[in-house]
Design an enzyme around this catalytic site. Structure first.
Site, PDB file in Angstrom:
ATOM      1  N   GLU A  51       3.261 -18.006  28.281  1.00 53.25           N
ATOM      2  CA  GLU A  51       4.698 -17.846  28.552  1.00 53.25           C
ATOM      3  C   GLU A  51       5.065 -18.620  29.796  1.00 53.25           C
ATOM      4  OE1 GLU A  51       5.769 -13.262  27.115  1.00 53.25           O
ATOM      5  OE2 GLU A  51       5.652 -13.729  29.228  1.00 53.25           O
ATOM      6  N   LYS A  52       6.313 -19.027  29.879  1.00 55.88           N
ATOM      7  CA  LYS A  52       6.868 -19.526  31.133  1.00 55.88           C
ATOM      8  C   LYS A  52       6.737 -18.403  32.158  1.00 55.88           C
ATOM      9  CE  LYS A  52       9.702 -22.172  33.665  1.00 55.88           C
ATOM     10  NZ  LYS A  52       9.343 -23.549  34.010  1.00 55.88           N
ATOM     11  N   ARG A  68       5.884   8.748  43.160  1.00 57.03           N
ATOM     12  CA  ARG A  68       4.553   9.155  42.680  1.00 57.03           C
ATOM     13  C   ARG A  68       3.674   9.454  43.881  1.00 57.03           C
ATOM     14  NH1 ARG A  68       2.625   5.515  37.554  1.00 57.03           N
ATOM     15  NH2 ARG A  68       4.650   5.331  36.533  1.00 57.03           N
ATOM     16  N   VAL A  98       4.958   8.240  32.489  1.00 60.13           N
ATOM     17  CA  VAL A  98       4.898   9.001  33.736  1.00 60.13           C
ATOM     18  C   VAL A  98       6.319   9.195  34.282  1.00 60.13           C
ATOM     19  CG1 VAL A  98       4.089   8.964  36.138  1.00 60.13           C
ATOM     20  CG2 VAL A  98       2.588   8.136  34.310  1.00 60.13           C
ATOM     21  N   GLY A 101       0.153  -4.286  30.560  1.00 56.84           N
ATOM     22  CA  GLY A 101       0.179  -3.574  31.835  1.00 56.84           C
ATOM     23  C   GLY A 101      -0.434  -4.356  32.972  1.00 56.84           C
ATOM     24  N   GLU A 145       7.041  -6.038  26.997  1.00 59.56           N
ATOM     25  CA  GLU A 145       6.126  -5.228  26.189  1.00 59.56           C
ATOM     26  C   GLU A 145       6.871  -3.983  25.736  1.00 59.56           C
ATOM     27  OE1 GLU A 145       2.688  -4.000  28.416  1.00 59.56           O
ATOM     28  OE2 GLU A 145       2.182  -6.040  29.006  1.00 59.56           O
ATOM     29  N   ARG A 174       4.523   5.485  24.132  1.00 56.44           N
ATOM     30  CA  ARG A 174       4.149   6.838  24.600  1.00 56.44           C
ATOM     31  C   ARG A 174       5.276   7.399  25.464  1.00 56.44           C
ATOM     32  NH1 ARG A 174       1.852   2.987  28.114  1.00 56.44           N
ATOM     33  NH2 ARG A 174       2.674   3.232  30.225  1.00 56.44           N
TER      34      ARG A 174
HETATM   35  C1  MV4 Z   1       5.116 -11.797  33.604  1.00 56.96           C
HETATM   36  C2  MV4 Z   1       5.574 -12.091  34.900  1.00 56.96           C
HETATM   37  C3  MV4 Z   1       6.286 -13.253  35.084  1.00 56.96           C
HETATM   38  N1  MV4 Z   1       6.490 -14.099  34.051  1.00 56.96           N
HETATM   39  N2  MV4 Z   1       5.360 -12.661  32.606  1.00 56.96           N
HETATM   40  C4  MV4 Z   1       2.789  -7.780  34.672  1.00 56.96           C
HETATM   41  C5  MV4 Z   1       2.559  -6.615  33.788  1.00 56.96           C
HETATM   42  C6  MV4 Z   1       2.570  -7.159  32.413  1.00 56.96           C
HETATM   43  N3  MV4 Z   1       3.217  -6.239  31.551  1.00 56.96           N
HETATM   44  C7  MV4 Z   1       3.310  -8.440  32.504  1.00 56.96           C
HETATM   45  N4  MV4 Z   1       3.484  -8.722  33.901  1.00 56.96           N
HETATM   46  C8  MV4 Z   1       4.169  -9.801  34.301  1.00 56.96           C
HETATM   47  N5  MV4 Z   1       4.462 -10.682  33.318  1.00 56.96           N
HETATM   48  C9  MV4 Z   1       6.022 -13.777  32.836  1.00 56.96           C
HETATM   49  N6  MV4 Z   1       6.220 -14.629  31.832  1.00 56.96           N
HETATM   50  C10 MV4 Z   1       5.310 -11.185  35.921  1.00 56.96           C
HETATM   51  C11 MV4 Z   1       4.582 -10.047  35.634  1.00 56.96           C
HETATM   52  C12 MV4 Z   1       4.313  -9.206  36.758  1.00 56.96           C
HETATM   53  C13 MV4 Z   1       4.888  -7.965  36.908  1.00 56.96           C
HETATM   54  C14 MV4 Z   1       5.725  -7.445  35.943  1.00 56.96           C
HETATM   55  C15 MV4 Z   1       6.284  -6.201  36.087  1.00 56.96           C
HETATM   56  C16 MV4 Z   1       6.013  -5.478  37.231  1.00 56.96           C
HETATM   57  C17 MV4 Z   1       5.179  -5.957  38.199  1.00 56.96           C
HETATM   58  C18 MV4 Z   1       4.610  -7.194  38.046  1.00 56.96           C
HETATM   59  C19 MV4 Z   1       3.771  -7.678  39.039  1.00 56.96           C
HETATM   60  C20 MV4 Z   1       3.220  -8.903  38.896  1.00 56.96           C
HETATM   61  C21 MV4 Z   1       3.466  -9.663  37.755  1.00 56.96           C
END
Ligand code: MV4
Length: 445
Positions: A200-201, A338, A295, A164, A288, A292
């Site tokens: 991760e990339k 929301r 919301v 998250g 991910e 659950r």
């Molecule tokens: C990332 C990403 C870009 N590249 N992973 C943010 C929440 C977490 N679950 C993982 N997240 C991210 N992972 C890689 N390899 C960008 C995010 C991310 C993001 C993801 C979903 C919604 C909003 C976000 C805001 C900033 C970064």
């Protein structure tokens, strides 16, 4: 079917679960903190038990108190809602050990998906695309540097026990990665008690698209389409919609198959969500899985006609899900706004007494809220106070309904995020469906 369900939650989701139970003829038990005596879930449930002090640790997170309340009232199952104990595998185990049913996935699936690097390895082995990176936690700095050189910068370090958006570090080059490695490990250890991190990339300007899953004990695992959740601020979603303006029916079918494969690989049961990042070039990767009810589940309910909480109850009781067989085609378009009790300038929580409340209704409008006029919002919990969900035949009609409903929603006495939603609806990129996770940066103060 269960005779009596205890709801280990508060606020709008507690009301939502009471509603589903009532339609199935199941009696309900509310638990509440000392600060929540005047809450609607306490009034609406058939019975209520005060389980402790205002702070979550003393009440909604107090496993012993929740279990005791279930035993005293003779409940046969516990619904955890979202937040609090919803993704606590240990709690789910204790519920089962006490001879009760946990309304959610098996503890093993919660535990697996709670470990983000294990989850990544598991779904990858099941053929679900993941971003280039490590399939095991990183042993040392050298390993991180070697891997990053191979896949190219920028890269992101994530805590295995995080999720998250918590416990992430970005690195654009070797120098940054060297520093980020130590920082990320220390932060992970401090925040989660587990220093394990993986790499991760890093994907620039992705969309966050998540698939709703249902899985029953008869071996049926289905998806109910996606929700576009790219409009977020500091990893808090503000607005979600379904279907995503970015997906074609072909992409939906393919990502949906991947989501189902991910859930199957985890031995999943109940409602769950598989999160993907969608790159600007149209490629998708597993991010991910949330184990659950979420919301934003109502947007899926609006476009599929499926009552997700009712399905959770049926599945937990060992029955078949009642979703008709065959491909589910989203009907029209839904958007959830929301509404948070927060300062519109600083986004700081703004609890207080609601002196006046007028809720919108009419065609295509749903409001999930625990507010009433005269209610005092306590400062101890999440600032979400209402969800406005609108449905239209297409995105344009949903946006018009959203604007209409937002302008007739009046909450006086507290500050809210209502006006921000009207600004988003007027945003040209939003209206054209050009969304990505950096969208809200233009609205930052
Ligand atoms: C990332 C990403 C870009 N590249 N992973 C943010 C929440 C977490 N679950 C993982 N997240 C991210 N992972 C890689 N390899 C960008 C995010 C991310 C993001 C993801 C979903 C919604 C909003 C976000 C805001 C900033 C970064």
């Amino acid at each position: 079917m269960f005779s009596k369900v205890l709801i280990a939650n508060r606020g709008e989701i507690a009301l939502r679960i009471i509603a589903a139970c009532r339609e199935l003829g199941i009696a309900t038990v509310a638990v509440h903190s000392v600060a929540d005596r005047d809450c609607l879930h306490v009034r609406q449930a058939d019975e209520a038990v005060c389980i402790g002090g205002p702070y979550p640790q003393n009440s909604y997170l107090n496993i012993t108190a929740v279990i005791a309340a279930a035993e005293i009232t003779g409940a046969d199952a516990i619904h955890p809602g979202y937040g609090f104990l919803a993704e606590n595998a240990h709690f789910a185990e204790i519920v089962h050990e006490c001879g009760l049913t946990f309304i959610g996935p098996p503890p093993s699936a919660i535990r697996l998906m709670g470990n983000k690097s294990e989850a990544r390895k598991k779904v990858s082995a099941a053929g679900v695309p993941v971003l280039p990176g490590s399939l095991e936690p990183l042993q040392n700095r050298g390993e991180a540097l070697e891997l990053a050189a191979e896949i190219g910068y920028p890269v992101i370090l994530k805590a295995s026990a995080g999720g998250g958006g918590r416990g992430m570090r970005l690195a654009h080059d070797e120098r940054e990665l060297k520093r980020a490695f130590d920082t990320a490990r220390n932060e992970a250890e401090k925040a989660f008690g587990d220093p394990a991190i993986y790499l991760e990339k890093y994907l620039e300007q992705p969309r966050h698209i998540e698939f709703q899953i249902l899985a029953d004990t008869h071996g049926r695992v289905i998806h109910l389409g996606e929700r576009e959740c790219s409009i977020q601020r500091r990893h808090q979603k503000l607005l979600e919609e379904s279907p995503s303006p970015a997906l074609t029916p072909e992409m939906r079918a393919e990502m949906g198959r991947a989501a189902v494969a991910a859930a199957r690989s985890a031995g999943y049961l109940s409602a769950g969500t598989v999160e993907f990042l969608l790159a600007p070039d149209g490629t998708y990767s597993f991010m991910e899985m949330n184990t659950r009810i979420q919301v934003e589940h109502p947007v899926t309910e609006m476009v599929t006609g499926v009552d997700l909480v009712k399905e959770q109850l049926l599945i937990a009781a060992g029955q078949r899900m009642t979703v008709p067989k065959g491909r589910i085609v989203p009907n029209g378009h839904a958007i959830e706004f929301r509404i948070n009790a927060e300062d519109p300038e600083t986004f700081a929580p703004s609890p207080g007494r609601v002196s006046f409340l007028a809720l919108p209704g009419g065609p295509g409008v749903r409001v999930d809220t625990h507010l009433y006029a005269g209610y005092s919002i306590p400062p101890y919990y999440d600032s979400l106070v209402a969800k406005l969900i609108v449905h239209g035949r297409d995105r344009e009609e949903a946006i018009a309904r959203g604007r209409r409903a937002l302008t007739s929603l009046e909450i006086e006495g507290i500050r809210t995020s209502l006006a921000l939603h009207l600004r988003i609806l007027d945003d040209r990129d939003f209206r054209e469906g050009r969304l990505h996770t950096g969208f809200m940066e233009r609205y930052q103060v």
